[in-house]
Structures are given as C-alpha cells and as structure tokens.
Scaffold this active site. Sequence first.
Site, PDB file in Angstrom:
ATOM      1  N   SER A   9       0.844  -1.190   0.000  1.00 12.37           N
ATOM      2  CA  SER A   9       0.000   0.000   0.000  1.00 12.37           C
ATOM      3  C   SER A   9       0.882   1.243   0.000  1.00 12.37           C
ATOM      4  CB  SER A   9      -0.884   0.020   1.251  1.00 12.37           C
ATOM      5  OG  SER A   9      -1.378   1.332   1.449  1.00 12.37           O
ATOM      6  N   HIS A  34      -1.107  -1.049  -4.328  1.00 12.64           N
ATOM      7  CA  HIS A  34      -2.393  -0.782  -3.667  1.00 12.64           C
ATOM      8  C   HIS A  34      -2.496   0.697  -3.323  1.00 12.64           C
ATOM      9  CE1 HIS A  34      -5.932  -1.983  -1.250  1.00 12.64           C
ATOM     10  NE2 HIS A  34      -5.514  -1.124  -0.346  1.00 12.64           N
ATOM     11  N   ASP A  36      -4.559   3.513  -1.346  1.00 17.35           N
ATOM     12  CA  ASP A  36      -5.568   3.768  -0.311  1.00 17.35           C
ATOM     13  C   ASP A  36      -6.099   5.181  -0.463  1.00 17.35           C
ATOM     14  OD1 ASP A  36      -3.877   1.584   1.833  1.00 17.35           O
ATOM     15  OD2 ASP A  36      -5.965   1.419   1.218  1.00 17.35           O
ATOM     16  N   MET A  38      -8.529   8.042   0.416  1.00 20.49           N
ATOM     17  CA  MET A  38      -9.361   8.447   1.564  1.00 20.49           C
ATOM     18  C   MET A  38      -9.824   9.897   1.403  1.00 20.49           C
ATOM     19  SD  MET A  38      -6.983   6.948   4.606  1.00 20.49           S
ATOM     20  CE  MET A  38      -6.258   5.302   4.492  1.00 20.49           C
ATOM     21  N   HIS A  68      -8.334   1.183  -3.760  1.00 15.51           N
ATOM     22  CA  HIS A  68      -9.244   0.928  -2.645  1.00 15.51           C
ATOM     23  C   HIS A  68      -9.903   2.253  -2.286  1.00 15.51           C
ATOM     24  CE1 HIS A  68      -9.448  -0.043   1.982  1.00 15.51           C
ATOM     25  NE2 HIS A  68     -10.628   0.163   1.446  1.00 15.51           N
ATOM     26  N   MET A  70     -11.954   4.542  -0.261  1.00 14.08           N
ATOM     27  CA  MET A  70     -12.593   4.792   1.045  1.00 14.08           C
ATOM     28  C   MET A  70     -13.198   6.187   0.949  1.00 14.08           C
ATOM     29  SD  MET A  70      -9.560   3.189   3.375  1.00 14.08           S
ATOM     30  CE  MET A  70      -8.324   3.232   2.071  1.00 14.08           C
ATOM     31  N   MET A 139     -11.183  -5.983   5.269  1.00 12.54           N
ATOM     32  CA  MET A 139     -10.357  -5.116   6.109  1.00 12.54           C
ATOM     33  C   MET A 139     -10.071  -5.850   7.411  1.00 12.54           C
ATOM     34  SD  MET A 139      -9.789  -2.503   4.362  1.00 12.54           S
ATOM     35  CE  MET A 139      -8.940  -1.569   5.622  1.00 12.54           C
ATOM     36  N   ASP A 178      -6.469  -6.623   3.996  1.00 13.49           N
ATOM     37  CA  ASP A 178      -5.833  -5.311   4.075  1.00 13.49           C
ATOM     38  C   ASP A 178      -5.833  -4.789   5.508  1.00 13.49           C
ATOM     39  OD1 ASP A 178      -6.588  -2.118   2.383  1.00 13.49           O
ATOM     40  OD2 ASP A 178      -5.162  -2.645   3.955  1.00 13.49           O
ATOM     41  N   GLY A 179      -4.609  -4.686   6.066  1.00 12.89           N
ATOM     42  CA  GLY A 179      -4.511  -4.066   7.382  1.00 12.89           C
ATOM     43  C   GLY A 179      -3.743  -4.928   8.367  1.00 12.89           C
TER      44      GLY A 179
HETATM   45  C1  DX5 Z   1      -6.448   1.381   6.147  1.00 14.66           C
HETATM   46  C2  DX5 Z   1      -5.499   1.123   4.996  1.00 14.66           C
HETATM   47  C3  DX5 Z   1      -4.357   0.293   5.564  1.00 14.66           C
HETATM   48  C4  DX5 Z   1      -3.241   0.070   4.586  1.00 14.66           C
HETATM   49  C5  DX5 Z   1      -2.343  -1.033   5.109  1.00 14.66           C
HETATM   50  O1  DX5 Z   1      -7.446   2.209   5.709  1.00 14.66           O
HETATM   51  O2  DX5 Z   1      -6.170   0.435   3.962  1.00 14.66           O
HETATM   52  O3  DX5 Z   1      -4.900  -0.955   5.937  1.00 14.66           O
HETATM   53  O4  DX5 Z   1      -3.733  -0.310   3.380  1.00 14.66           O
HETATM   54  O5  DX5 Z   1      -1.649  -0.495   6.145  1.00 14.66           O
HETATM   55  P1  DX5 Z   1      -0.731  -1.412   7.074  1.00 14.66           P
HETATM   56  O6  DX5 Z   1      -0.219  -2.562   6.228  1.00 14.66           O
HETATM   57  O7  DX5 Z   1       0.360  -0.490   7.537  1.00 14.66           O
HETATM   58  O8  DX5 Z   1      -1.649  -1.885   8.159  1.00 14.66           O
HETATM   59 ZN    ZN Z   2      -6.460  -0.434   1.485  1.00 16.07          ZN
END
Ligand code: DX5
Ligand code: ZN
Length: 222
Positions: A9, A34, A36, A38, A68, A70, A139, A178-179
Amino acid sequence: TQPYWIAPSILSADFARLGEDVERVLTAGADVVHFDVMDNHYVPNLTFGSMICTALRSYGITAPIDVHLMVEPVDRMIEYFLEAGASIITFHPEASHHIDRSLQLIKSGGAKAGLVFNPATPLHYLDYVMDKVDQVLLMSVNPGFGGQSFIPGTLDKLRLARQKIEQSGRTDIRLEVDGGVNVKNIRAIAEAGADMFVAGSAIFNQPDYKTVIDAMRAELAL
Ligand code: DX5
Ligand code: ZN
C-alpha cells in the site's frame, strides 16, 4: 485459489519520491500497487485523488494498480480512476446507494470490480452480486490509517468469504486482505483463504523491500 499477490500500500511510501519508491518495491518483487484513497468523509483521513494514478502511469509504472476507494459518494471517483489507468477498483458497499450499478460502472470501464468489507460489515452484500465481483477485500483493521494491528477475527471471516467464493463456482474471484499484514501473520492469513495481501508499513517501513517481500513469499510457500 489464484497465485499469491503481494500488494504494497503506497499509504506508507515516501510521497516525496513516490515514483522511485513504487518502482523500487516492484523491482523488489511486489505484484500489485495498492492505492488507499481516503476523502476525510467516509474515513477520518485524507490521502490522494486520481492524479496520483495518472502521474505513476506517465512515470512508467505498468504493474496493476489496485484502487481501494474509502470515499463517499463512490461513482465519480470510479470514473476518474478508470480514466487514470486503474486496473482494479474496490469500494465499500455502505458508501454506494446502488452497489450493483457501481460494480457495473467499474467493469464497463475495463477494470476488475470488488467490494470492501470493514471488520464489522457482514458479507451478505455479496449474496446478490457474486456474478459481478472480481475481488473481495476484507479489512483486518478499521480503515483510515496504516500501521494498525491485525484484527484476529478476520481469519474466521476469511474462511467464510472463501466458502462463498467456492460455492459461487467463480474461483477466479480474488480474496484480498488489508490491514496489519506482516511476515508473522501472512501464512495464517493465506491458510484462512486469502490470495492477495495488502501490506503498507510492514514493507515500506523496512530498509530493504526485497528482504521483507522474500520473507513473505517464503511464509506463503510453506
Ligand atoms: C487502512 C489502509 C491500511 C493500509 C495497510 O485504511 O487500507 O490498511 O492499506 O496499512 P498497514 O499494512 O500499515 O496496516
Ligand atoms: Zn487499502
């Protein structure tokens, strides 16, 4: 399941040298980039828009870009990221008033389409669109920030999602997580049914990307 994909990511990448950093992580063996995205509305943080996707494409990044979203509303961002060269676009069902239509919008633009499930979001949104999704993203943290810890209950949810995919007969559907994914938990996550792994801090916070990606692949090969 499909061949395992590791998807760093860029949330944790060096945004002062993003093109170089993405190129470096792909050279180190990553499969997919990836994004992210937001909007400080659907999640309590703000990252970037489709211009970053356009910039990386013109910089010469040809690897799949996994967006992704959000964000709320969803559809306009789907259109912008399709124009910007996204390969996969996933969104949160809670953020779209017309989930089926948003999935069709992604596919009409030639990208793979998927739904993203927050830790407490049930999987039943999938029940009426299994013919339209190419990707299911679970997630394993509450969305908004990198560097959080993996929520252990995600493993059972992954097994449930894998069951739904098997039952649908659409074994081409990718199951992404993811996460909080790292070298220590990635094997258990794969055993629970995931075949695509997002990792931000576990990769970009390391001095050598190849070392950590090789370690992840070694765990996946066990
Ligand atoms: C949350 C993000 C994170 C990211 C991954 O909104 O989507 O999950 O992609 O972050 P890490 O791998 O640092 O948890
Ligand atoms: Zn993500």
